[in-house]
Design a protein around this motif. Structure first.
Motif, mmCIF file in Angstrom:
data_model
loop_
_atom_site.group_PDB
_atom_site.id
_atom_site.type_symbol
_atom_site.label_atom_id
_atom_site.label_comp_id
_atom_site.label_asym_id
_atom_site.label_seq_id
_atom_site.Cartn_x
_atom_site.Cartn_y
_atom_site.Cartn_z
ATOM 1 N N GLY A 153 0.807 -1.206 0.000
ATOM 2 C CA GLY A 153 0.000 0.000 0.000
ATOM 3 C C GLY A 153 0.842 1.258 0.000
ATOM 4 N N ALA A 154 1.969 1.230 0.714
ATOM 5 C CA ALA A 154 2.840 2.411 0.767
ATOM 6 C C ALA A 154 3.474 2.688 -0.584
ATOM 7 N N ILE A 155 3.886 1.638 -1.280
ATOM 8 C CA ILE A 155 4.444 1.819 -2.621
ATOM 9 C C ILE A 155 3.383 2.402 -3.546
ATOM 10 N N ALA A 156 2.163 1.910 -3.424
ATOM 11 C CA ALA A 156 1.079 2.457 -4.248
ATOM 12 C C ALA A 156 0.846 3.932 -3.934
ATOM 13 N N ASP A 157 0.863 4.296 -2.648
ATOM 14 C CA ASP A 157 0.683 5.707 -2.283
ATOM 15 C C ASP A 157 1.798 6.566 -2.879
ATOM 16 N N ALA A 158 3.026 6.068 -2.827
ATOM 17 C CA ALA A 158 4.156 6.826 -3.367
ATOM 18 C C ALA A 158 4.058 6.932 -4.885
ATOM 19 N N LEU A 159 3.636 5.857 -5.541
ATOM 20 C CA LEU A 159 3.465 5.928 -6.994
ATOM 21 C C LEU A 159 2.350 6.896 -7.366
ATOM 22 N N ARG A 160 1.261 6.901 -6.594
ATOM 23 C CA ARG A 160 0.178 7.850 -6.869
ATOM 24 C C ARG A 160 0.677 9.288 -6.730
ATOM 25 N N ALA A 161 1.522 9.537 -5.739
ATOM 26 C CA ALA A 161 2.080 10.885 -5.573
ATOM 27 C C ALA A 161 2.958 11.256 -6.765
ATOM 28 N N LEU A 162 3.731 10.285 -7.255
ATOM 29 C CA LEU A 162 4.558 10.540 -8.434
ATOM 30 C C LEU A 162 3.686 10.814 -9.653
ATOM 31 N N MET A 163 2.615 10.041 -9.809
ATOM 32 C CA MET A 163 1.702 10.245 -10.935
ATOM 33 C C MET A 163 1.058 11.625 -10.882
ATOM 34 N N ALA A 164 0.750 12.093 -9.678
ATOM 35 C CA ALA A 164 0.117 13.406 -9.530
ATOM 36 C C ALA A 164 1.055 14.539 -9.911
ATOM 37 N N SER A 165 2.361 14.292 -9.798
ATOM 38 C CA SER A 165 3.334 15.358 -10.079
ATOM 39 C C SER A 165 4.021 15.205 -11.430
ATOM 40 N N ASP A 166 3.788 14.072 -12.102
ATOM 41 C CA ASP A 166 4.492 13.816 -13.361
ATOM 42 C C ASP A 166 3.511 13.229 -14.375
ATOM 43 N N ASP A 167 3.175 14.014 -15.389
ATOM 44 C CA ASP A 167 2.171 13.583 -16.366
ATOM 45 C C ASP A 167 2.620 12.363 -17.157
ATOM 46 N N ASP A 168 3.912 12.274 -17.448
ATOM 47 C CA ASP A 168 4.401 11.136 -18.221
ATOM 48 C C ASP A 168 4.202 9.834 -17.444
ATOM 49 N N THR A 169 4.486 9.872 -16.138
ATOM 50 C CA THR A 169 4.273 8.684 -15.313
ATOM 51 C C THR A 169 2.798 8.347 -15.227
ATOM 52 N N ARG A 170 1.939 9.346 -15.086
ATOM 53 C CA ARG A 170 0.501 9.089 -15.024
ATOM 54 C C ARG A 170 0.009 8.446 -16.312
ATOM 55 N N ARG A 171 0.461 8.970 -17.459
ATOM 56 C CA ARG A 171 0.029 8.401 -18.740
ATOM 57 C C ARG A 171 0.519 6.965 -18.884
ATOM 58 N N PHE A 172 1.739 6.703 -18.412
ATOM 59 C CA PHE A 172 2.244 5.332 -18.506
ATOM 60 C C PHE A 172 1.366 4.372 -17.716
ATOM 61 N N PHE A 173 1.069 4.713 -16.458
ATOM 62 C CA PHE A 173 0.278 3.794 -15.641
ATOM 63 C C PHE A 173 -1.165 3.693 -16.132
ATOM 64 N N ASP A 174 -1.711 4.777 -16.653
ATOM 65 C CA ASP A 174 -3.052 4.702 -17.228
ATOM 66 C C ASP A 174 -3.077 3.677 -18.364
ATOM 67 N N ASP A 175 -2.072 3.723 -19.211
ATOM 68 C CA ASP A 175 -2.003 2.804 -20.342
ATOM 69 C C ASP A 175 -1.656 1.384 -19.888
#
Length: 205
Positions: A153-175
């Protein structure tokens, strides 16, 4: 009778809040010293022959904010461990043996593995080894395992924070999660942030 019940409740609520605050403070101290997430700093380099998804996942894990991960770990641990457990574990984590164990476990290939391989043959380290072994079969070891239960869960929270601050990371995980919905860490990313531990994993005061 109703007035008496209300008065008792008003006294009990602040005490419960104080205990929760104390548990969270100790959990933060424990995570800062025991570093159950320290293994992330010793991950091997990404496999150059891995596919694009795996290489991108590896980069995201390296880039996710460690302060968010540590805070999430501490919050989950404060829900799982009792005040007395956290006091004992935090004191151990501050000790020479605790700091040595934290470094050792961070370098082991699997988080939480026993630390015999970290001590080598140096006789000066044998007293530390004895203390670590004793701690691992006692309360500090139990708290370490409780902390490890919050890692996903902590890794997921940290990844969500990264996605919120980095559009490229968000687009990658969305895809990626649209293509591989059951692949890690997609199920965790779909779970609520800071999800409450299950009843079975809780240890109450």
């Amino acid at each position: 009778m109703l007035a008496l019940s209300a008065a008792l409740w008003s006294l009990a609520a602040p005490a419960a809040d104080n205990a929760q605050t104390d548990r969270l403070a100790l959990a933060r101290e424990y995570v800062a010293n025991a570093k159950p997430h320290g293994f992330l700093e010793h991950l091997p380099p990404p496999d150059p022959d891995a596919d694009a998804d795996r290489q991108r996942l590896a980069r995201a894990v390296r880039a996710m904010p460690r302060e968010v991960l540590a805070q999430s770990l501490a919050a989950a641990l404060a829900e799982r461990a009792s005040l007395e457990q956290l006091r004992e574990a935090a004191a151990y984590a501050r000790s020479d043996a605790g700091r040595f164990a934290a470094d050792c476990f961070a370098r082991m290939p699997f988080a939480g593995a026993r630390g015999e391989g970290c001590f080598g043959s140096d006789e000066d380290q044998q007293p530390l080894f004895a203390q670590v072994v004793k701690a691992q079969v006692g309360v500090p070891g139990q708290v370490y395992q409780l902390a490890a239960q919050g890692m996903q869960g902590a890794i997921a929270d940290a990844l969500r924070a990264l996605m919120a601050s980095d559009d490229d990371t968000r687009r990658f995980f969305d895809d990626y999660c649209a293509r591989q919905p059951q692949a890690g860490p997609c199920p965790s990313l779909r779970a609520p942030s800071g999800a409450t531990p299950t009843a079975e994993s809780r240890i109450h005061d």
